[in-house]
Design an enzyme around this catalytic site. Structure first.
Site, PDB file in Angstrom:
ATOM      1  N   LYS A  37      61.770  52.277 -20.329  1.00 52.49           N
ATOM      2  CA  LYS A  37      61.954  51.518 -19.123  1.00 52.49           C
ATOM      3  C   LYS A  37      63.060  52.239 -18.379  1.00 52.49           C
ATOM      4  O   LYS A  37      63.780  53.168 -18.705  1.00 52.49           O
ATOM      5  CB  LYS A  37      62.346  50.116 -19.327  1.00 52.49           C
ATOM      6  CG  LYS A  37      63.590  49.766 -19.813  1.00 52.49           C
ATOM      7  CD  LYS A  37      64.170  48.327 -20.185  1.00 52.49           C
ATOM      8  CE  LYS A  37      65.468  48.381 -20.660  1.00 52.49           C
ATOM      9  NZ  LYS A  37      65.809  47.017 -21.467  1.00 52.49           N
ATOM     10  N   TYR A 285      88.681  62.219   1.605  1.00 52.14           N
ATOM     11  CA  TYR A 285      88.864  60.888   2.435  1.00 52.14           C
ATOM     12  C   TYR A 285      90.242  60.120   2.240  1.00 52.14           C
ATOM     13  O   TYR A 285      90.314  59.916   1.122  1.00 52.14           O
ATOM     14  CB  TYR A 285      87.581  60.116   2.331  1.00 52.14           C
ATOM     15  CG  TYR A 285      86.518  60.577   2.667  1.00 52.14           C
ATOM     16  CD1 TYR A 285      86.399  60.660   4.377  1.00 52.14           C
ATOM     17  CD2 TYR A 285      85.534  60.962   2.166  1.00 52.14           C
ATOM     18  CE1 TYR A 285      85.140  61.060   4.787  1.00 52.14           C
ATOM     19  CE2 TYR A 285      84.112  61.311   2.759  1.00 52.14           C
ATOM     20  CZ  TYR A 285      84.035  61.430   4.056  1.00 52.14           C
ATOM     21  OH  TYR A 285      83.146  61.982   4.528  1.00 52.14           O
TER      22      TYR A 285
HETATM   23  C1  LIG Z   1      66.195  47.229 -22.911  1.00 51.04           C
HETATM   24  C2  LIG Z   1      65.622  46.502 -23.576  1.00 51.04           C
HETATM   25  C3  LIG Z   1      65.659  46.702 -25.216  1.00 51.04           C
HETATM   26  C4  LIG Z   1      66.257  47.930 -25.601  1.00 51.04           C
HETATM   27  O1  LIG Z   1      67.425  47.799 -25.446  1.00 51.04           O
HETATM   28  P1  LIG Z   1      69.001  48.778 -26.138  1.00 51.04           P
HETATM   29  O2  LIG Z   1      69.991  47.893 -26.179  1.00 51.04           O
HETATM   30  O3  LIG Z   1      68.895  49.802 -25.030  1.00 51.04           O
HETATM   31  O4  LIG Z   1      68.451  49.430 -27.453  1.00 51.04           O
HETATM   32  C5  LIG Z   1      64.815  45.978 -26.144  1.00 51.04           C
HETATM   33  N1  LIG Z   1      64.162  44.765 -25.774  1.00 51.04           N
HETATM   34  C6  LIG Z   1      64.140  44.382 -24.519  1.00 51.04           C
HETATM   35  C7  LIG Z   1      63.494  43.206 -23.915  1.00 51.04           C
HETATM   36  C8  LIG Z   1      65.093  45.161 -23.376  1.00 51.04           C
HETATM   37  O5  LIG Z   1      64.816  44.714 -22.032  1.00 51.04           O
END
Ligand SMILES: *Cc1c(COP(=O)(O)O)cnc(C)c1O
Length: 392
Positions: A37, A285
């Protein structure tokens, strides 16, 4: 080169090896879903999704339908779980054979309508149970009305049952155990309703590395289900930090992970110009840094619009010529200044490492996170879209 010299290198070999390591860790009965994702945690879906599929992943996980469609284009054969569907997307979900996570009536309504409209007879879905995070998912105690929706006439098929662990990175397993108990309540109801889903879909990187796969697959086994675990961060080579940590009785898997997981992303820029300034010179800045001695400074082509946290100005060092060079003054939108007084030979065109290794030194996303008061997930995902990702 026509772009600014600020880029990210993605080591696809490390990514593939991280996946392979995590699969061996997970034991043969447990399958992994590679979470890609948010543009593969900022590592770029286009590079990472095909790489992890080459390494053997059958399942990819994304949050949105847009990402799902892009993943489908890249990986025509993969199963793709859409974790966060929104309204009006069901036609695309069905058309691109994405697998939706569902928990609310409107999702059933929409997906059924889309399946009928497209004349698709069977649409597998994963039912999410809210086992304690109050984010998404159905209440484990009142599943009956939702389960009825998988009646014979419905095109929806209950393939998986899912939940998300909210405290898998706490060495104290109390919260996780309570969540798994609530999941068991839900599985009992599903079983009494005469349904037999195939897959129990639980757990992130922390759960996998802390050895929770054993408990999760035991739970799955009691209901005749397979186990699917969803690592994200670990795939990108980072070992989650546990808080409180395990102190002396750390699970062996965590120690192995520290040896076998390797960061995938390197973030670099270049020195644009070098100058000397006298005592009293004001840098950046608002003059938050004033030279108390003559200094050599290097201007670099990275700023907060690239994702470098503005809070790091005067509080962080980057690598040039294998040495640490402090960021002096405020981080600007597209530029920053580092102090190279003690690093001989720095010249225009030199590579500067923001995340990654140079010489014997390394800077991790955890280092950025600590300095910026956040977590590495956020550091990775806010490296700006304008920073090109290059597969190496
Ligand atoms: C992002 C996510 C994961 C992965 O989590 P990590 O801590 O990066 O391994 C697994 N399950 C769901 C539902 C997520 O949203």
């Amino acid at each position: 080169m026509l772009t600014r010299p600020c880029w990210v290198e993605i080591n696809t070999r490390n990514f593939e090896q991280n996946y392979s390591f995590l699969s061996t860790l997970a034991s043969p009965q447990v399958e992994l879903l590679a979470v890609v994702k948010a543009n593969a945690y900022g590592h770029e879906l286009k590079i990472c999704a095909p790489a992890v599929v080459r390494a053997g992943a059958r399942w990819l996980g994304v949050t949105s339908v847009e990402e799902g469609i892009e993943a489908r284009r890249l990986c025509p054969e993969s199963r793709i779980l859409v974790i966060g569907m929104a309204q009006g997307q069901s036609n695309e979900i069905v058309r691109h054979q994405l697998t939706a996570v569902v928990w609310d009536n409107w999702q059933f309504d929409e997906l059924e309508a889309a399946a009928r409209a497209q004349d698709v007879r069977s649409v597998p879905v994963h039912l999410e149970i809210d086992t304690g995070m109050s984010r998404q998912g159905a209440e484990p105690g009142s599943l009956a009305p939702l389960l009825e929706r998988f009646h014979r006439g419905s095109p929806l098929r209950l393939e998986g049952v899912m939940t998300h662990l909210f405290a898998a990175d706490e060495a104290d397993e109390q919260n996780t155990n309570a969540q798994l108990e609530r999941m068991e309540t839900a599985l009992k109801q599903i079983q009494s309703a005469g349904m037999q889903p195939e897959t129990l879909n639980i757990g992130n990187s922390a759960a996998l590395l802390a050895g929770q796969a054993i408990k999760i697959s035991a739970l799955a086994g009691r209901y005749g289900m397979n186990t699917l675990i969803r690592p994200g961060l670990a795939l990108y080579g980072l070992v989650p930090q546990f808080d409180p940590d395990f102190s002396s009785d750390e699970p062996a898997s965590l120690g192995q992970a520290r040896i076998h997981l390797h960061p995938v992303l390197t973030w670099k820029t270049r020195v644009v110009s070098v100058k000397s300034v006298p005592t009293g010179a004001v840098i950046g800045y608002n003059g938050t840094f004033v030279a108390t001695e003559p200094l050599r400074l290097a201007l670099i082509a990275v700023g907060y619009a690239d994702g470098l946290d503005r809070r790091l100005g005067n509080h962080f060092s980057l690598l040039v010529r294998g040495r640490r060079a402090p960021l002096v003054g405020r981080v600007s939108m597209d530029q920053s200044v580092i102090d190279i007084t003690d690093i001989p030979g720095v010249a225009t065109g030199d590579e500067v490492v923001l995340i990654g290794q140079q010489g014997g030194e390394a800077i991790s996303a955890f280092d950025h996170a600590k300095a910026a008061g956040t977590i590495p997930w956020e550091i990775f995902t806010r490296i700006a879209a304008r920073v090109p990702r290059i597969a190496t």
